[in-house]
Enzyme design. Structure first.
Site, PDB file in Angstrom:
ATOM      1  N   GLU A  48       0.871  -1.162   0.000  1.00  0.00           N
ATOM      2  CA  GLU A  48       0.000   0.000   0.000  1.00  0.00           C
ATOM      3  C   GLU A  48       0.918   1.226   0.000  1.00  0.00           C
ATOM      4  OE1 GLU A  48      -2.760   0.375   3.283  1.00  0.00           O
ATOM      5  OE2 GLU A  48      -3.468   2.296   2.494  1.00  0.00           O
ATOM      6  N   ARG A 272       5.608 -12.893   9.545  1.00  0.00           N
ATOM      7  CA  ARG A 272       6.159 -11.538   9.449  1.00  0.00           C
ATOM      8  C   ARG A 272       7.558 -11.514  10.000  1.00  0.00           C
ATOM      9  NH1 ARG A 272       2.345  -7.400   8.688  1.00  0.00           N
ATOM     10  NH2 ARG A 272       3.607  -5.575   9.150  1.00  0.00           N
ATOM     11  N   LYS A 282       4.558   0.768   8.984  1.00  0.00           N
ATOM     12  CA  LYS A 282       4.610   2.041   8.253  1.00  0.00           C
ATOM     13  C   LYS A 282       3.898   3.140   9.017  1.00  0.00           C
ATOM     14  CE  LYS A 282       3.633  -0.030   4.114  1.00  0.00           C
ATOM     15  NZ  LYS A 282       2.389  -0.080   3.416  1.00  0.00           N
TER      16      LYS A 282
HETATM   17  P1  ATP Z   1       2.834  -2.013   7.611  1.00  0.00           P
HETATM   18  O1  ATP Z   1       2.036  -2.429   8.801  1.00  0.00           O
HETATM   19  O2  ATP Z   1       4.248  -1.764   7.900  1.00  0.00           O
HETATM   20  O3  ATP Z   1       2.187  -0.900   6.841  1.00  0.00           O
HETATM   21  P2  ATP Z   1       1.636  -3.747   5.789  1.00  0.00           P
HETATM   22  O4  ATP Z   1       1.544  -5.222   5.871  1.00  0.00           O
HETATM   23  O5  ATP Z   1       0.408  -2.963   6.028  1.00  0.00           O
HETATM   24  O6  ATP Z   1       2.818  -3.295   6.682  1.00  0.00           O
HETATM   25  P3  ATP Z   1       1.732  -3.525   2.983  1.00  0.00           P
HETATM   26  O7  ATP Z   1       2.122  -2.350   2.183  1.00  0.00           O
HETATM   27  O8  ATP Z   1       0.315  -3.920   2.980  1.00  0.00           O
HETATM   28  O9  ATP Z   1       2.232  -3.251   4.437  1.00  0.00           O
HETATM   29  O10 ATP Z   1       2.670  -4.772   2.683  1.00  0.00           O
HETATM   30  C1  ATP Z   1       3.010  -5.271   1.426  1.00  0.00           C
HETATM   31  C2  ATP Z   1       3.440  -6.696   1.625  1.00  0.00           C
HETATM   32  O11 ATP Z   1       4.540  -6.762   2.529  1.00  0.00           O
HETATM   33  C3  ATP Z   1       2.331  -7.538   2.208  1.00  0.00           C
HETATM   34  O12 ATP Z   1       2.252  -8.738   1.485  1.00  0.00           O
HETATM   35  C4  ATP Z   1       2.758  -7.759   3.621  1.00  0.00           C
HETATM   36  O13 ATP Z   1       2.283  -8.995   4.078  1.00  0.00           O
HETATM   37  C5  ATP Z   1       4.286  -7.717   3.515  1.00  0.00           C
HETATM   38  N1  ATP Z   1       4.898  -7.309   4.780  1.00  0.00           N
HETATM   39  C6  ATP Z   1       4.679  -6.172   5.483  1.00  0.00           C
HETATM   40  N2  ATP Z   1       5.389  -6.172   6.623  1.00  0.00           N
HETATM   41  C7  ATP Z   1       6.076  -7.333   6.653  1.00  0.00           C
HETATM   42  C8  ATP Z   1       6.986  -7.937   7.587  1.00  0.00           C
HETATM   43  N3  ATP Z   1       7.321  -7.339   8.726  1.00  0.00           N
HETATM   44  N4  ATP Z   1       7.512  -9.150   7.279  1.00  0.00           N
HETATM   45  C9  ATP Z   1       7.187  -9.757   6.129  1.00  0.00           C
HETATM   46  N5  ATP Z   1       6.340  -9.251   5.218  1.00  0.00           N
HETATM   47  C10 ATP Z   1       5.779  -8.058   5.472  1.00  0.00           C
HETATM   48 MG    MG Z   2      -1.312  -2.832   5.004  1.00  0.00          MG
END
Ligand code: ATP
Ligand code: MG
Length: 573
Positions: A48, A272, A282
């Protein structure tokens, strides 16, 4: 697939083929059974655009791109841009640059917003099939009706609207007739489902917000669960890998695809990445930036790819680390020392050696001719003979580290003290003779004599010295600002909170130390941004972009000591 560094110790596909990679096993089995016929393996990385990528995303990227590459497939970069209020072009641009920096190149660049039209058509299809309805309950009422893990939910009084009424209301929602939050479109599934995500999840909400790509074309936006699986399906993604928090969403992911009868992407969850002393979110990282707790998304203490890159971390080391950390079906925590270990290992092989004195103390060699200078030959990297050698100037006055001299040495102190002989690395043996002190009694200058026969740092007669010290010729030294970094958080688990505390209360108040008077060997004046250095005996460093003509700033990437490797040895690993 490109690899930014041809000499990289690990190729991206090696990352995916680490042992115990159950994701690779699943794909291998699907290829063997021809689950998708002759279709190629297709994955996607779906960020995102609401912030900068962090090292957790690096794991997802290595998995998505690495596995596709391993099976001869392709990976799309897809922006999951369904929240216009939180998303910005700046984030889109940085994410693309960071994925490339990590060493990966996507096949197609996609946006969930490209599919808004198709998603809307599919919503109409579900309404016509009696599988979706417009609900006038407020968000709060919907929450109250949802029930709990132990109690079933209650049907909304609007649940049994006719198809005609639903079509009418939904098209008017789209036409902008209703204010934000007054109505939603929901899937009609089962308010008593043990899985709360299946209790008539919201598909669309009204939001009169300008979207960074579609402008004001839409005032209804799809929810993540409705948009994600259908976007995967439209791109004919075979394996949609995501993190474990989506496990409970898998039934709804499948429900939409089954109801619509579209390409059956399968979702597979993995753990994760969590790292000690590090916060990977983020949203919370944005808070650090907004509240000026750090200098920006690229502050070298940030776990963002921008931050650790500025700090001096390399894509090769990050990929090696991700591969070593592995994938699992349960969440765990990885020691930050492990990340640091792989970075040190990488830098040990590639970093050019240089001499830099962080806390300078002047050493005057009384018997070295005044005005004389000479050059000593020094290996650029003892780990890599092909890195060659360089000439380092030496003269009568040199700087040594304050810590390398003690007027009154404690027991087992083998560095310089009055009457003691040590080696100046690659130069000469010197023996301390006397000190000059300031009014407060601090040593400000040490006088010594040298042995001209020990040139190159070689013993002239087999006599031994217990210590070898780095130095910088005072007449030739250049000055620099040095920034030393510690962990951003004071607690191994930043989320270990007292009552009423926020995770930011666990920030380490001493995560950066700035040294203004460091003295560096002159060759460092030509340092470039992506160069990596080992300042001998001190640590790994890189130039910071704050540097300007006449003002050098170096970041310490890491100190030299590798506690993780030591622990591994102790544990017999
Ligand atoms: P954040 O909470 O940091 O915003 P998110 O999961 O909301 O993380 P996205 O932009 O939706 O962020 O993530 C893109 C991809 O990265 C998704 O498939 C998510 O599962 C993966 N991802 C995000 N954080 C991690 C992590 N700590 N370890 C492994 N994969 C991750
Ligand atoms: Mg997300």
């Amino acid at each position: 697939m490109t690899n930014s560094n041809p000499e990289s110790p690990v190729t991206p596909s090696q990352v995916a083929s680490t042992p115990n990679n159950f994701l690779g096993d699943i794909i291998a089995e699907d290829v063997r059974t021809k689950k998708y016929g002759d279709a190629q393996i297709q994955t996607r990385f779906p960020p995102e655009p609401n912030g900068y990528l962090h090292i957790g995303h690096a794991k997802a990227i290595c998995i998505d791109f690495g596995l596709a590459d391993q099976f001869g497939g392709k990976t799309n970069l897809r922006f999951d841009d369904t929240n216009p209020e939180k998303e910005e072009q700046e984030y889109v641009d940085s994410i693309m640059a960071d994925v490339r920096w990590l060493g990966f190149e996507w096949d197609r660049l996609c946006y969930a917003s490209d599919y808004f039209g198709q998603l809307y058509e599919w919503a109409l299809q579900l309404i016509k099939a009696g599988k979706a309805y417009v609900d006038d309950l407020t968000a709060d009422e919907i929450r109250q009706h949802r029930g709990t893990l132990t109690e079933p939910g209650k049907d909304s009084p609007y649940r049994d609207r006719s198809v005609e009424e639903n079509l009418d209301l939904f098209t008017r929602m789209k036409a902008g007739e209703f204010p934000d939050g007054t109505r939603v479109l929901r899937a009609k599934i089962d308010m008593a489902s043990p899985n709360l995500n299946m209790r008539d999840p919201v598909m669309y909400r009204i939001l009169h917000a300008s979207h960074q790509r579609t402008g004001d074309e839409w005032c209804i936006y799809p929810m993540y669960d409705y948009a994600h699986g259908q976007s995967d399906s439209l791109e004919r993604v075979t394996h949609s890998m995501c993190t474990l928090e989506f496990t409970d969403h898998q039934p709804i992911y499948r429900w939409y695809i089954e109801q619509l009868g579209i390409f059956p992407t399968q979702q597979i969850e993995f753990d994760r990445l969590n790292i000690t002393y590090t916060m990977l979110s983020k949203r919370k990282l944005l808070q650090l930036v907004k509240e000026n707790r750090v200098s920006g998304w690229d502050d070298p203490r940030m776990p963002t790819l921008r931050g650790i890159r500025r700090r001096g971390f390399t894509p090769e080391a990050i990929r090696t680390f991700v591969a070593a950390a592995g994938v699992s079906r349960t969440n765990g925590v990885t020691d930050i020392e492990m990340l640091e270990h792989f970075q040190r290992d990488d830098l040990n092989h590639r970093a050019r050696r240089a001499m830099a004195v962080l806390h300078p103390l002047k050493l005057v060699i009384d018997n070295y001719p005044e005005g004389q200078e000479e050059f000593v030959e020094v290996a650029n990297n003892p780990e890599d003979p092909s890195a060659g050698t360089r000439q380092v100037p030496f003269s009568r006055e040199v700087y040594i580290e304050h810590d390398d001299f003690r007027e009154v040495p404690p027991p087992k102190y083998y560095r310089l003290s009055p009457g003691k002989e040590v080696r100046l690395r690659n130069a000469y043996f010197v023996t301390a003779q006397s000190v000059v002190k300031d009014a407060e009694g601090n040593v400000v200058e040490v006088h010594c004599t040298y042995d001209p026969l020990s040139r190159g740092g070689n013993s002239p007669d087999g006599r031994k010295v217990k210590s070898t010290m780095h130095w910088v010729s005072a007449a030739h030294a250049i000055s620099a600002e040095i920034r030393l970094y510690g962990n951003l958080f004071a607690k191994a688990d930043p989320y270990d909170l007292e009552e009423g505390q926020d995770v930011l209360d666990n920030l380490n108040p001493n995560s950066v130390e700035i040294l203004l008077g460091a003295k560096l060997e002159p060759s460092l004046a030509n340092a470039k941004l992506e160069d990596r250095f080992q300042f001998e005996r001190v640590g790994y460093f890189c130039l910071d972009p704050d540097s300007a003509e006449g003002k050098l700033v170096f970041n310490r990437t890491l100190a030299l000591k590798d506690s993780w490797a030591k622990e591994q040895k102790k544990a017999g690993a």
